[in-house]
Design a protein around this motif. Structure first.
Motif, PDB file in Angstrom:
ATOM      1  N   ARG A 160      -3.685   4.749  -6.750  1.00 46.10           N
ATOM      2  CA  ARG A 160      -2.254   5.041  -6.930  1.00 46.10           C
ATOM      3  C   ARG A 160      -1.817   6.182  -6.028  1.00 46.10           C
ATOM      4  O   ARG A 160      -0.718   6.148  -5.469  1.00 46.10           O
ATOM      5  N   ASP A 161      -2.669   7.188  -5.875  1.00 47.61           N
ATOM      6  CA  ASP A 161      -2.346   8.294  -4.972  1.00 47.61           C
ATOM      7  C   ASP A 161      -2.218   7.806  -3.533  1.00 47.61           C
ATOM      8  O   ASP A 161      -1.454   8.355  -2.745  1.00 47.61           O
ATOM      9  N   MET A 162      -2.958   6.754  -3.181  1.00 46.61           N
ATOM     10  CA  MET A 162      -2.893   6.168  -1.846  1.00 46.61           C
ATOM     11  C   MET A 162      -1.707   5.226  -1.703  1.00 46.61           C
ATOM     12  O   MET A 162      -1.437   4.716  -0.617  1.00 46.61           O
ATOM     13  N   GLY A 163      -1.014   4.938  -2.808  1.00 45.90           N
ATOM     14  CA  GLY A 163       0.138   4.033  -2.763  1.00 45.90           C
ATOM     15  C   GLY A 163      -0.229   2.585  -3.022  1.00 45.90           C
ATOM     16  O   GLY A 163       0.541   1.683  -2.720  1.00 45.90           O
ATOM     17  N   ILE A 164      -1.395   2.362  -3.593  1.00 43.48           N
ATOM     18  CA  ILE A 164      -1.844   0.998  -3.877  1.00 43.48           C
ATOM     19  C   ILE A 164      -1.766   0.788  -5.387  1.00 43.48           C
ATOM     20  O   ILE A 164      -2.492   1.428  -6.148  1.00 43.48           O
ATOM     21  N   ASP A 165      -0.869  -0.107  -5.809  1.00 47.49           N
ATOM     22  CA  ASP A 165      -0.765  -0.403  -7.241  1.00 47.49           C
ATOM     23  C   ASP A 165      -0.262  -1.820  -7.493  1.00 47.49           C
ATOM     24  O   ASP A 165       0.520  -2.065  -8.399  1.00 47.49           O
ATOM     25  N   TRP A 166      -0.713  -2.766  -6.699  1.00 49.50           N
ATOM     26  CA  TRP A 166      -0.253  -4.149  -6.795  1.00 49.50           C
ATOM     27  C   TRP A 166      -0.555  -4.772  -8.143  1.00 49.50           C
ATOM     28  O   TRP A 166       0.125  -5.687  -8.566  1.00 49.50           O
ATOM     29  N   TRP A 167      -1.552  -4.320  -8.837  1.00 49.20           N
ATOM     30  CA  TRP A 167      -1.943  -4.923 -10.106  1.00 49.20           C
ATOM     31  C   TRP A 167      -0.929  -4.651 -11.214  1.00 49.20           C
ATOM     32  O   TRP A 167      -0.911  -5.341 -12.214  1.00 49.20           O
TER      33      TRP A 167
END
Length: 130
Positions: A54-61
């Motif tokens: 999430r800190d990296m901007g990844i939250d597709w799930w």
């Protein structure tokens, strides 16, 4: 005899560090037969904790209806798909009623030989007709 130093890190410590920072594994798998490439798989794998991702901007799930169990958005997609299919059907019926075949270019003569189509299209551009 030389002293051997041993790391005091346990597997749990290493795993915690990997999940906290994240690890990227990248590789390509190619299947060739007689120098002919049949298949290429590009593998990109990120191993990280949910918070790190999430800190990296990844939250597709969080928005995937299959993973969240939110079937309402899946139902919305199905309804939109049905509506679009109905609109396409209506447009095709209108085209057929107007004497146009569905999916054709309005500047092309369908019944003309291929060479004649090009000449006909060029004449239409220049403003002359047969």
């Amino acid at each position: 005899m030389t002293p051997v130093s041993r790391s005091t890190d346990s597997l749990a410590d290493i795993l915690e560090r990997v999940l906290d920072k994240g690890v990227v594994i990248a590789g390509d798998i190619m299947v060739n037969i007689l120098d002919i490439e049949l298949l290429t798989l590009k593998v990109r794998l990120l191993i990280a904790s949910v918070d790190t991702a999430r800190d990296m901007g990844i939250d597709w799930w969080t928005s995937d209806p299959f993973l969240t169990g939110n079937r309402q958005s899946q139902g919305q997609l199905e309804a939109e798909n049905r509506e679009l299919k109905e609109r396409i059907e209506q447009l095709e019926q209108r085209m057929q009623a107007a004497g146009l075949p569905a999916g054709s270019d309005e500047h092309t003569q369908i019944d003309a030989p291929p060479g004649d189509r090009v000449r006909s299209h060029e004449r239409e551009r220049s403003g002359t007709r047969r």
